[in-house]
Design a protein around this motif. Structure first.
Motif, short mmCIF file in Angstrom:
data_model
loop_
_atom_site.label_atom_id
_atom_site.label_comp_id
_atom_site.label_asym_id
_atom_site.label_seq_id
_atom_site.Cartn_x
_atom_site.Cartn_y
_atom_site.Cartn_z
N ASP A 49 1.11 -1.23 0.17
CA ASP A 49 -0.11 -0.09 0.32
C ASP A 49 1.14 1.49 -0.06
O ASP A 49 2.21 1.11 0.77
CB ASP A 49 -0.61 -0.08 1.25
CG ASP A 49 -2.29 -1.08 1.68
OD1 ASP A 49 -2.03 -1.75 0.27
OD2 ASP A 49 -2.84 -0.53 2.34
N ASP A 50 0.30 2.17 -0.19
CA ASP A 50 0.54 3.74 -0.68
C ASP A 50 1.41 4.02 -1.28
O ASP A 50 2.15 5.13 -1.76
CB ASP A 50 1.18 4.02 1.06
CG ASP A 50 -0.27 4.03 2.23
OD1 ASP A 50 -1.09 3.48 1.50
OD2 ASP A 50 0.64 4.15 3.24
N HIS A 100 -5.81 2.61 -3.77
CA HIS A 100 -6.00 3.22 -2.62
C HIS A 100 -6.23 4.11 -2.43
O HIS A 100 -5.64 4.81 -1.22
CB HIS A 100 -4.40 2.67 -1.85
CG HIS A 100 -4.49 2.52 -0.58
ND1 HIS A 100 -5.36 2.00 0.26
CD2 HIS A 100 -3.21 3.62 -0.38
CE1 HIS A 100 -3.89 2.27 1.60
NE2 HIS A 100 -3.62 2.50 1.78
N HIS A 104 -5.23 9.28 -0.25
CA HIS A 104 -5.15 8.71 0.95
C HIS A 104 -6.19 9.66 2.78
O HIS A 104 -4.97 9.88 2.80
CB HIS A 104 -3.36 8.91 1.58
CG HIS A 104 -3.38 7.62 2.18
ND1 HIS A 104 -3.27 7.27 3.54
CD2 HIS A 104 -3.18 6.09 2.33
CE1 HIS A 104 -3.00 6.05 4.62
NE2 HIS A 104 -2.84 5.48 3.13
N PRO A 140 -7.60 3.35 2.93
CA PRO A 140 -6.85 3.64 3.94
C PRO A 140 -6.96 3.63 4.84
O PRO A 140 -8.02 3.72 5.74
CB PRO A 140 -6.33 5.75 3.31
CG PRO A 140 -7.18 5.76 2.08
CD PRO A 140 -8.15 4.37 1.73
N LYS A 141 -5.72 2.90 6.02
CA LYS A 141 -5.98 2.12 7.65
C LYS A 141 -6.76 1.62 7.77
O LYS A 141 -7.11 1.43 8.64
CB LYS A 141 -5.70 3.59 8.33
CG LYS A 141 -4.39 4.33 7.78
CD LYS A 141 -4.95 6.19 9.28
CE LYS A 141 -3.75 7.10 8.49
NZ LYS A 141 -4.31 8.01 9.96
N HIS A 194 4.16 -1.80 2.94
CA HIS A 194 3.39 -1.04 2.18
C HIS A 194 4.68 -0.35 1.93
O HIS A 194 6.24 -0.58 1.80
CB HIS A 194 3.58 0.63 3.32
CG HIS A 194 2.20 0.58 3.95
ND1 HIS A 194 2.13 -0.48 5.30
CD2 HIS A 194 1.22 1.01 3.59
CE1 HIS A 194 0.64 -0.85 5.35
NE2 HIS A 194 0.41 0.19 4.80
N ARG A 197 4.51 6.34 1.51
CA ARG A 197 4.14 7.28 2.52
C ARG A 197 5.60 7.39 4.28
O ARG A 197 5.73 8.83 4.28
CB ARG A 197 2.73 7.11 2.94
CG ARG A 197 2.30 7.63 3.84
CD ARG A 197 0.75 7.64 3.51
NE ARG A 197 0.81 6.36 4.38
CZ ARG A 197 0.09 6.46 5.57
NH1 ARG A 197 0.03 7.23 7.13
NH2 ARG A 197 -0.06 5.21 6.25
#
Ligand code: ZN
Length: 235
Positions: A49-50, A100, A104, A140-141, A194, A197
């Motif tokens: 992710d990210d 994603h 974010h 996100p998260k 990840h 970020r």
């Protein structure tokens, strides 16, 4: 250094975002995929992710290439626009690119229009840069509520979270990160890592150990699409 990496795992996904909002009990919700029943087949999906992020994504891609592994990247549209060459490289090397959001945000704090825009704007970026439409969405998260689930489903997305979070702020060496991930190995698991970020140096360092460890246990890494195909198998 491993600073500020959020402690998100299957076990400690925030269950409530604020007093006013109801975040669904994720693991029990059939509209949200956290793991796939692959029977005895030792298959897992590695997801990032990210990204993309020039500090980490190229190194992740080099490692995946070295081990002949395909992974799934849940990219952030803003980053994709900044580093289009990385999105093209991810696509060219046979990995899957999924949604994603564009910037974010914490989606349960957004209104309906903003949440839709976050999905559609990133979708357009992904289509433009990779030539393919994303089918899976990871908020996100992992923050979700009923409205976000319905908005993304209405746009044709399946919501995919994860089974095993690779990063955890209590783990301070690559060996620990790898061991912790390996100890939670199970068929059909979706691994969350990840490549952007925050500082993901430890993730990059742990990645070869994780891959080797899963291989030693007889696991094979597949794209999320392939893992999800197992849902349709009657057993
Ligand atoms: Zn994220």
């Amino acid at each position: 250094m491993l600073l500020g990496i959020p402690r998100l795992s299957y076990d400690n996904i925030p269950q409530s975002h604020s007093a006013e909002e109801t975040v669904v009990t994720i693991a029990a919700d059939p509209r949200v995929v956290c793991r796939v029943n692959t029977g005895n087949a030792r298959l897992v999906a590695l997801t990032f992710d990210d990204g993309p992020d020039p500090r980490f994504t190229p190194r992740v891609l080099d490692i995946l290439k070295h081990y002949h592994i395909k992974a799934t990247f849940f990219i952030v549209g803003q980053n994709a626009e900044k580093y289009p060459y990385l999105v093209r490289r991810i696509a060219r090397e046979g990995h899957s690119i999924q949604n994603h959001t564009y910037s974010h945000p914490d989606l349960p704090g957004c209104n309906r229009k903003k949440a839709s825009e976050e999905l559609l704007k990133n979708e357009a970026v992904i289509k433009r840069l990779s030539g393919k439409s994303p089918r899976y969405f990871r908020p996100p998260k992992g923050l979700l509520d009923d409205e976000i689930i319905e908005i993304s489903r209405a746009k044709g997305y399946r919501i995919v979270l994860w089974t095993v979070a690779v990063e955890n702020s209590t783990l301070i060496s690559a060996e620990d990160v790898a061991m912790s991930t390996l100890n939670r190995a199970q068929p059909g698991a979706i691994l969350l890592a990840h490549d952007g970020r925050l500082d993901r140096s430890l993730t990059v360092e742990a990645l070869p150990f994780i891959i080797q460890g899963y291989h030693q246990k007889g696991y094979r890494f597949v794209l999320l699409e392939e893992l999800l195909n197992y849902e349709a198998i009657d057993r």
